[in-house]
Design an enzyme around this catalytic site. Sequence first.
Site, PDB file in Angstrom:
ATOM      1  N   TYR A   1      -1.645   0.041  10.127  1.00  0.00           N
ATOM      2  CA  TYR A   1      -1.930  -0.631   8.851  1.00  0.00           C
ATOM      3  C   TYR A   1      -0.704  -0.570   7.931  1.00  0.00           C
ATOM      4  O   TYR A   1      -0.233  -1.600   7.430  1.00  0.00           O
ATOM      5  CB  TYR A   1      -3.140   0.030   8.174  1.00  0.00           C
ATOM      6  CG  TYR A   1      -3.327  -0.407   6.748  1.00  0.00           C
ATOM      7  CD1 TYR A   1      -3.637  -1.722   6.447  1.00  0.00           C
ATOM      8  CD2 TYR A   1      -3.167   0.489   5.692  1.00  0.00           C
ATOM      9  CE1 TYR A   1      -3.791  -2.135   5.130  1.00  0.00           C
ATOM     10  CE2 TYR A   1      -3.319   0.089   4.374  1.00  0.00           C
ATOM     11  CZ  TYR A   1      -3.626  -1.226   4.099  1.00  0.00           C
ATOM     12  OH  TYR A   1      -3.765  -1.634   2.802  1.00  0.00           O
TER      13      TYR A   1
ATOM     14  N   THR B   1       0.818  -1.213   0.000  1.00  0.00           N
ATOM     15  CA  THR B   1       0.000   0.000   0.000  1.00  0.00           C
ATOM     16  C   THR B   1       0.850   1.260   0.000  1.00  0.00           C
ATOM     17  O   THR B   1       1.973   1.269   0.538  1.00  0.00           O
ATOM     18  CB  THR B   1      -0.895   0.014   1.261  1.00  0.00           C
ATOM     19  OG1 THR B   1      -1.501   1.293   1.389  1.00  0.00           O
ATOM     20  CG2 THR B   1      -0.106  -0.245   2.539  1.00  0.00           C
TER      21      THR B   1
HETATM   22  N1  UFG Z   1     -13.161  11.479   2.181  1.00  0.00           N
HETATM   23  C1  UFG Z   1     -14.149  12.403   2.410  1.00  0.00           C
HETATM   24  N2  UFG Z   1     -15.400  11.962   2.775  1.00  0.00           N
HETATM   25  C2  UFG Z   1     -15.682  10.628   2.936  1.00  0.00           C
HETATM   26  C3  UFG Z   1     -14.656   9.681   2.688  1.00  0.00           C
HETATM   27  C4  UFG Z   1     -13.407  10.135   2.321  1.00  0.00           C
HETATM   28  O1  UFG Z   1     -13.942  13.616   2.306  1.00  0.00           O
HETATM   29  O2  UFG Z   1     -16.814  10.301   3.289  1.00  0.00           O
HETATM   30  C5  UFG Z   1     -11.832  11.951   1.789  1.00  0.00           C
HETATM   31  C6  UFG Z   1     -10.743  11.534   2.760  1.00  0.00           C
HETATM   32  O3  UFG Z   1     -10.658  12.431   3.836  1.00  0.00           O
HETATM   33  C7  UFG Z   1      -9.515  11.535   1.849  1.00  0.00           C
HETATM   34  C8  UFG Z   1     -10.077  11.142   0.480  1.00  0.00           C
HETATM   35  O4  UFG Z   1     -11.495  11.357   0.564  1.00  0.00           O
HETATM   36  O5  UFG Z   1      -9.019  12.833   1.756  1.00  0.00           O
HETATM   37  C9  UFG Z   1      -9.834   9.686   0.149  1.00  0.00           C
HETATM   38  O6  UFG Z   1     -10.239   8.908   1.268  1.00  0.00           O
HETATM   39  P1  UFG Z   1     -10.405   7.317   1.208  1.00  0.00           P
HETATM   40  O7  UFG Z   1     -10.910   6.896   2.559  1.00  0.00           O
HETATM   41  O8  UFG Z   1     -11.232   6.954   0.017  1.00  0.00           O
HETATM   42  O9  UFG Z   1      -8.932   6.778   0.949  1.00  0.00           O
HETATM   43  P2  UFG Z   1      -7.563   7.088   1.717  1.00  0.00           P
HETATM   44  O10 UFG Z   1      -6.763   7.982   0.833  1.00  0.00           O
HETATM   45  O11 UFG Z   1      -7.784   7.526   3.102  1.00  0.00           O
HETATM   46  O12 UFG Z   1      -6.948   5.632   1.841  1.00  0.00           O
HETATM   47  C10 UFG Z   1      -6.377   4.940   0.772  1.00  0.00           C
HETATM   48  C11 UFG Z   1      -6.601   3.455   0.946  1.00  0.00           C
HETATM   49  C12 UFG Z   1      -5.911   2.944   2.157  1.00  0.00           C
HETATM   50  C13 UFG Z   1      -4.439   3.304   2.074  1.00  0.00           C
HETATM   51  C14 UFG Z   1      -4.267   4.767   1.830  1.00  0.00           C
HETATM   52  C15 UFG Z   1      -2.827   5.049   1.552  1.00  0.00           C
HETATM   53  O13 UFG Z   1      -7.972   3.206   1.036  1.00  0.00           O
HETATM   54  O14 UFG Z   1      -6.031   1.542   2.240  1.00  0.00           O
HETATM   55  O15 UFG Z   1      -5.016   5.198   0.698  1.00  0.00           O
HETATM   56  O16 UFG Z   1      -2.591   6.387   1.506  1.00  0.00           O
HETATM   57  F1  UFG Z   1      -3.815   2.980   3.224  1.00  0.00           F
END
Ligand code: UFG
Length: 328
Positions: free
Chosen positions: A141, A117
């Site tokens: 994680y 990841t």
């Molecule tokens: N977000 C929102 N509203 C929501 C959900 C997400 O604004 O309801 C934002 C988050 O704050 C973030 C972006 O959308 O800024 C992306 O969020 P995600 O939860 O879709 O994904 P992440 O970037 O947090 O996580 C992903 C993978 C993880 C991994 C990570 C590595 O899902 O498994 O990237 O950086 F660890």
Amino acid sequence: MAILVTGGAGYIGSHMVLALADAGEKVVVIDNFSTGFPWLLPPNVAIRGGDVGDAGFVTSVIEEFGITELAHFAAKIVVPESVSNPMLYYGNNTAKSRTLFETAIKCGVERVIFSSTAAVYGDVSGDPVSEDILVNPVSPYGRSKLMTEWMLEDAAKAHGLSYVILRYFNVAGADPKGRSGQSFPIATHLIKIAVQAALGMRAKMDIFGTDYATPDGTCVRDYIHVTDLAQAHVDALSYLRSGGQNAILNCGYGRGFSVKEVVDVVKAVTKVDFRADIGPRRAGDPATIVAKSDKIRATLGWKPKHDDLEEIVAAAYAWEAKLKARNA
Ligand code: UFG
């Protein structure tokens, strides 16, 4: 010769199984069905229910099918859960992988593709991230995955395994033929939440923070279509079979979209102006994470075919609508 796919009934694993089956490969899935569903898989794929940390079970499956290759997807993947329950992550992702690799080595497995990841990088500056920057994961994680990378590297040196480690950025979308998609009922990922809002499955969504140092103040991510990601695994397997060197490769397109841009695309694709409130920052979110993707393109000859945010969103929307109808 057969390929063992752990976590093959999960979101990304099932797309790998579809890609391998489409390519005529012999595939065997093991899954404990904690977040996976056997109905995502084609009927001609062998499925064995069990745990990757159960050496006896894994040995019996490897022997039953003459496994020589392993694609290891099975893992816990929710970052906030890893913060509140780190031992679950070190147990499930790290300790069980240790047992799995030990079993695979004992049973003569030759090649391993491992799902890692972008979370291994930690807080990065905002420039596209290359594989050789210093890793500094900030969540259990990310650390649980990085430790597994290290085990695999050491095992490869000692036992002659060959491997490709793929570091995923933000995986989204669904199979273009509608055979699989993100099906776990608890959504945390942006695109799934936004399409659920468009389908009226939730009253609204929240945009977590608008005061980041990015062009529109919301976080920027590199969204990759799950079908292109699955193809990267298939390409990695061919690469190793033809004698390619062990490698760690980013899986992203090398371009980012902000949360606001994603929400706008979901509204445009679905033609639904759902409610998206501005909320506070979510703990632990880095402002920008975008892959440098030249290494995977050069090493594997990987040619993404779905590098289009509208297509990714349309696929996620179609899948969510299908799930909604299925669960109605
Ligand atoms: N977000 C929102 N509203 C929501 C959900 C997400 O604004 O309801 C934002 C988050 O704050 C973030 C972006 O959308 O800024 C992306 O969020 P995600 O939860 O879709 O994904 P992440 O970037 O947090 O996580 C992903 C993978 C993880 C991994 C990570 C590595 O899902 O498994 O990237 O950086 F660890």
